[in-house]
Design a protein around this motif. Structure first.
Motif, PDB file in Angstrom:
ATOM      1  N   SER A 193       0.849  -1.190   0.000  1.00 19.20           N
ATOM      2  CA  SER A 193       0.000   0.000   0.000  1.00 19.20           C
ATOM      3  C   SER A 193       0.888   1.245   0.000  1.00 19.20           C
ATOM      4  O   SER A 193       1.460   1.611   1.031  1.00 19.20           O
ATOM      5  CB  SER A 193      -0.921   0.003   1.223  1.00 19.20           C
ATOM      6  OG  SER A 193      -1.727   1.165   1.232  1.00 19.20           O
ATOM      7  N   LYS A 218       1.654  -1.239 -11.466  1.00 21.14           N
ATOM      8  CA  LYS A 218       0.939  -2.288 -12.213  1.00 21.14           C
ATOM      9  C   LYS A 218       1.861  -3.472 -12.503  1.00 21.14           C
ATOM     10  O   LYS A 218       1.450  -4.639 -12.408  1.00 21.14           O
ATOM     11  CB  LYS A 218       0.368  -1.703 -13.500  1.00 21.14           C
ATOM     12  CG  LYS A 218      -0.728  -0.674 -13.249  1.00 21.14           C
ATOM     13  CD  LYS A 218      -1.255  -0.069 -14.547  1.00 21.14           C
ATOM     14  CE  LYS A 218      -2.373   0.940 -14.264  1.00 21.14           C
ATOM     15  NZ  LYS A 218      -2.893   1.573 -15.490  1.00 21.14           N
ATOM     16  N   PRO A 223      -1.837  -2.892  -5.741  1.00 22.07           N
ATOM     17  CA  PRO A 223      -3.132  -2.242  -5.958  1.00 22.07           C
ATOM     18  C   PRO A 223      -2.947  -0.763  -6.293  1.00 22.07           C
ATOM     19  O   PRO A 223      -2.144  -0.069  -5.654  1.00 22.07           O
ATOM     20  CB  PRO A 223      -3.857  -2.426  -4.626  1.00 22.07           C
ATOM     21  CG  PRO A 223      -2.783  -2.698  -3.623  1.00 22.07           C
ATOM     22  CD  PRO A 223      -1.694  -3.401  -4.361  1.00 22.07           C
ATOM     23  N   PHE A 224      -3.703  -0.292  -7.309  1.00 23.97           N
ATOM     24  CA  PHE A 224      -3.544   1.100  -7.728  1.00 23.97           C
ATOM     25  C   PHE A 224      -4.891   1.736  -8.043  1.00 23.97           C
ATOM     26  O   PHE A 224      -5.703   1.178  -8.776  1.00 23.97           O
ATOM     27  CB  PHE A 224      -2.649   1.192  -8.970  1.00 23.97           C
ATOM     28  CG  PHE A 224      -2.574   2.588  -9.535  1.00 23.97           C
ATOM     29  CD1 PHE A 224      -1.764   3.544  -8.932  1.00 23.97           C
ATOM     30  CD2 PHE A 224      -3.340   2.941 -10.632  1.00 23.97           C
ATOM     31  CE1 PHE A 224      -1.725   4.839  -9.429  1.00 23.97           C
ATOM     32  CE2 PHE A 224      -3.300   4.228 -11.136  1.00 23.97           C
ATOM     33  CZ  PHE A 224      -2.485   5.181 -10.527  1.00 23.97           C
ATOM     34  N   CYS A 225      -5.102   2.908  -7.481  1.00 19.82           N
ATOM     35  CA  CYS A 225      -6.261   3.737  -7.805  1.00 19.82           C
ATOM     36  C   CYS A 225      -5.781   5.187  -7.745  1.00 19.82           C
ATOM     37  O   CYS A 225      -5.260   5.634  -6.711  1.00 19.82           O
ATOM     38  CB  CYS A 225      -7.395   3.512  -6.808  1.00 19.82           C
ATOM     39  SG  CYS A 225      -8.838   4.576  -7.114  1.00 19.82           S
ATOM     40  N   GLU A 226      -5.925   5.935  -8.822  1.00 18.81           N
ATOM     41  CA  GLU A 226      -5.381   7.288  -8.904  1.00 18.81           C
ATOM     42  C   GLU A 226      -5.893   8.192  -7.790  1.00 18.81           C
ATOM     43  O   GLU A 226      -5.161   9.033  -7.261  1.00 18.81           O
ATOM     44  CB  GLU A 226      -5.720   7.908 -10.269  1.00 18.81           C
ATOM     45  CG  GLU A 226      -5.143   9.302 -10.454  1.00 18.81           C
ATOM     46  CD  GLU A 226      -5.314   9.828 -11.863  1.00 18.81           C
ATOM     47  OE1 GLU A 226      -5.678  11.019 -12.005  1.00 18.81           O
ATOM     48  OE2 GLU A 226      -5.081   9.055 -12.819  1.00 18.81           O
ATOM     49  N   GLU A 227      -7.152   8.024  -7.398  1.00 23.33           N
ATOM     50  CA  GLU A 227      -7.747   8.886  -6.369  1.00 23.33           C
ATOM     51  C   GLU A 227      -7.082   8.712  -5.002  1.00 23.33           C
ATOM     52  O   GLU A 227      -7.226   9.573  -4.129  1.00 23.33           O
ATOM     53  CB  GLU A 227      -9.249   8.607  -6.238  1.00 23.33           C
ATOM     54  CG  GLU A 227     -10.081   9.095  -7.419  1.00 23.33           C
ATOM     55  CD  GLU A 227      -9.898   8.241  -8.664  1.00 23.33           C
ATOM     56  OE1 GLU A 227      -9.476   7.061  -8.516  1.00 23.33           O
ATOM     57  OE2 GLU A 227     -10.147   8.749  -9.773  1.00 23.33           O
ATOM     58  N   ASP A 228      -6.365   7.616  -4.818  1.00 22.98           N
ATOM     59  CA  ASP A 228      -5.708   7.380  -3.528  1.00 22.98           C
ATOM     60  C   ASP A 228      -4.452   8.223  -3.337  1.00 22.98           C
ATOM     61  O   ASP A 228      -3.906   8.277  -2.229  1.00 22.98           O
ATOM     62  CB  ASP A 228      -5.313   5.898  -3.396  1.00 22.98           C
ATOM     63  CG  ASP A 228      -6.517   4.994  -3.231  1.00 22.98           C
ATOM     64  OD1 ASP A 228      -7.588   5.505  -2.871  1.00 22.98           O
ATOM     65  OD2 ASP A 228      -6.375   3.781  -3.473  1.00 22.98           O
ATOM     66  N   HIS A 229      -3.993   8.898  -4.388  1.00 20.53           N
ATOM     67  CA  HIS A 229      -2.703   9.572  -4.346  1.00 20.53           C
ATOM     68  C   HIS A 229      -2.863  11.091  -4.384  1.00 20.53           C
ATOM     69  O   HIS A 229      -3.780  11.625  -5.024  1.00 20.53           O
ATOM     70  CB  HIS A 229      -1.820   9.075  -5.487  1.00 20.53           C
ATOM     71  CG  HIS A 229      -1.616   7.591  -5.442  1.00 20.53           C
ATOM     72  ND1 HIS A 229      -0.681   6.995  -4.626  1.00 20.53           N
ATOM     73  CD2 HIS A 229      -2.273   6.578  -6.079  1.00 20.53           C
ATOM     74  CE1 HIS A 229      -0.760   5.678  -4.774  1.00 20.53           C
ATOM     75  NE2 HIS A 229      -1.717   5.400  -5.650  1.00 20.53           N
ATOM     76  N   HIS A 247      -5.800  11.612   3.146  1.00 16.37           N
ATOM     77  CA  HIS A 247      -5.320  10.489   2.357  1.00 16.37           C
ATOM     78  C   HIS A 247      -4.704   9.412   3.253  1.00 16.37           C
ATOM     79  O   HIS A 247      -4.884   8.220   2.998  1.00 16.37           O
ATOM     80  CB  HIS A 247      -4.284  10.975   1.329  1.00 16.37           C
ATOM     81  CG  HIS A 247      -4.887  11.506   0.065  1.00 16.37           C
ATOM     82  ND1 HIS A 247      -5.551  12.701   0.006  1.00 16.37           N
ATOM     83  CD2 HIS A 247      -4.929  10.982  -1.190  1.00 16.37           C
ATOM     84  CE1 HIS A 247      -5.968  12.905  -1.227  1.00 16.37           C
ATOM     85  NE2 HIS A 247      -5.617  11.876  -1.972  1.00 16.37           N
ATOM     86  N   VAL A 251      -6.265   5.761   2.854  1.00 16.87           N
ATOM     87  CA  VAL A 251      -5.442   4.755   2.165  1.00 16.87           C
ATOM     88  C   VAL A 251      -4.718   3.840   3.151  1.00 16.87           C
ATOM     89  O   VAL A 251      -4.495   2.661   2.880  1.00 16.87           O
ATOM     90  CB  VAL A 251      -4.425   5.462   1.234  1.00 16.87           C
ATOM     91  CG1 VAL A 251      -3.549   4.435   0.518  1.00 16.87           C
ATOM     92  CG2 VAL A 251      -5.152   6.343   0.230  1.00 16.87           C
TER      93      VAL A 251
END
Length: 346
Positions: A193, A218, A223-229, A247, A251
């Motif tokens: 994470s 990737k 795990p990747f989600c742009e909104e988490d960054h 955040h 996250v």
């Protein structure tokens, strides 16, 4: 007729009152002396026509003339709002030292924040750009003004990732590779994470870091989600710290990647506000190579900034001697410093 005395390291050391070892280190760009001493060594070596074997080989390989018929004048163009940036200073020192070895001059020119396209010709004349032998163009210059610089009919080296189709040589440290190294290092140490924070729009280099981070996440199966960054940076410090805390709560990362040097102090302040400790509670890697006395042991990829200046100087001299050849884009890769801010989870 008496023979001309051969110039050796011993001769340079004798005339300067230094040891042969110190003279050798100065000529090879190694640390361990004052900049004044290094400058004296380089100046005398140039006056007497001395080059190290590596320098001789470099000139042969690059197609740069061994002896220059005249002293040339080059300008390093940078934005006035980053004039004190450590990375800009290291770049400038690298270019200046290398050009000094060859007997040329380098000056730093600041582009004002207030400059516009209409006032550009007057500023250019005032700073003597039309009379320079070549330009080094740094990052963080606004794109319309960068485009005007790139249109000038003289040799140019872009110290940045080039725009698509740009007719210019470029030399830059490889932040794409550095970001990949950082993600892989965290993954090898059991971190899944990750929280990336840093501007992704101001420069093409910042964009490269973000794209490399996405690819590496990737590729490593993380795990990747742009909104988490945190990639859209508020100007207000209070809002920025509030967004960072939000955040962290959402996250719950085990590791942070700080993409820009400006954010590091803010991050440590925000972490202390929320009770996080590095690396006990959260690990951290920074993606720049500016030494930070506040956190000297922070884990980071080594970005060869001063070496980029050396390479850019050689590329400029090569371009002067090979004006007809295709443009080239050069990225310098550095090693990885395993500091004490990443906790091993496996």
């Amino acid at each position: 007729m008496p023979r001309k005395k051969k110039v050796t390291l011993s001769l340079l050391a004798e005339q300067l009152g230094l040891s042969v070892y110190t003279v050798s280190k100065a000529l090879r760009g190694l640390p361990g002396m004052s900049e004044d001493t290094r400058k004296e060594v380089l100046q005398l070596a140039h006056q007497l026509g001395y080059l190290t074997k590596d320098q001789e080989n470099s000139l042969i390989y690059e197609g740069i003339p061994r002896l220059s018929v005249k002293q040339r004048r080059f300008l390093v163009i940078t934005s006035s709002n980053i004039a004190r940036s450590p990375s800009i200073q290291m770049l400038f020192e690298g270019i200046k030292e290398r050009m000094l070895e060859m007997g040329h001059k380098v000056e730093l020119v600041f582009m004002p924040d207030s400059l516009t396209a209409s006032s550009f010709p007057g500023w250019m004349e005032q700073e003597g750009l039309p009379y320079a032998d070549g330009l080094f163009i740094t990052a963080l210059i606004r794109r319309p003004l960068e485009a005007l610089l790139l249109e000038l009919k003289m040799p140019k080296i872009l110290l940045n990732f080039p725009p698509v189709g740009a007719k210019v040589d470029s030399v830059i440290w490889d932040v794409h590779d550095a970001t990949w190294q950082s993600v892989q290092y965290l993954a090898r140490n059991g971190h899944r994470s990750l929280l990336y924070f840093g501007d992704v729009n101001t420069t093409r280099g910042y964009k490269q870091r973000w794209l490399a981070f996405v690819e590496a996440m990737k590729q490593e199966g993380l795990p990747f989600c742009e909104e988490d960054h945190l990639i859209h940076m508020p100007d207000n410090r209070v809002e920025w710290i509030r967004a960072f805390k939000r955040h962290m709560e959402q996250v719950k990362p085990t590791a942070l990647l700080c993409a820009t040097e400006m954010s590091l102090a803010w991050i440590y302040y925000a972490l202390s506000e929320t009770g996080y400790r590095v690396p006990e509670d959260v690990s951290m890697i920074r993606l720049d190579h500016v030494h930070n006395s506040f956190i000297p042991g922070i884990t980071h990829p080594v970005l060869p900034m001063k070496e980029t200046g050396y390479r850019a100087a050689d590329r400029m001299l090569w371009r002067l001697a090979n004006a007809h050849l295709p443009y080239e884009h050069i990225r310098l890769q550095g090693p990885f410093f395993e500091g004490d801010t990443v906790k091993k989870l496996i």
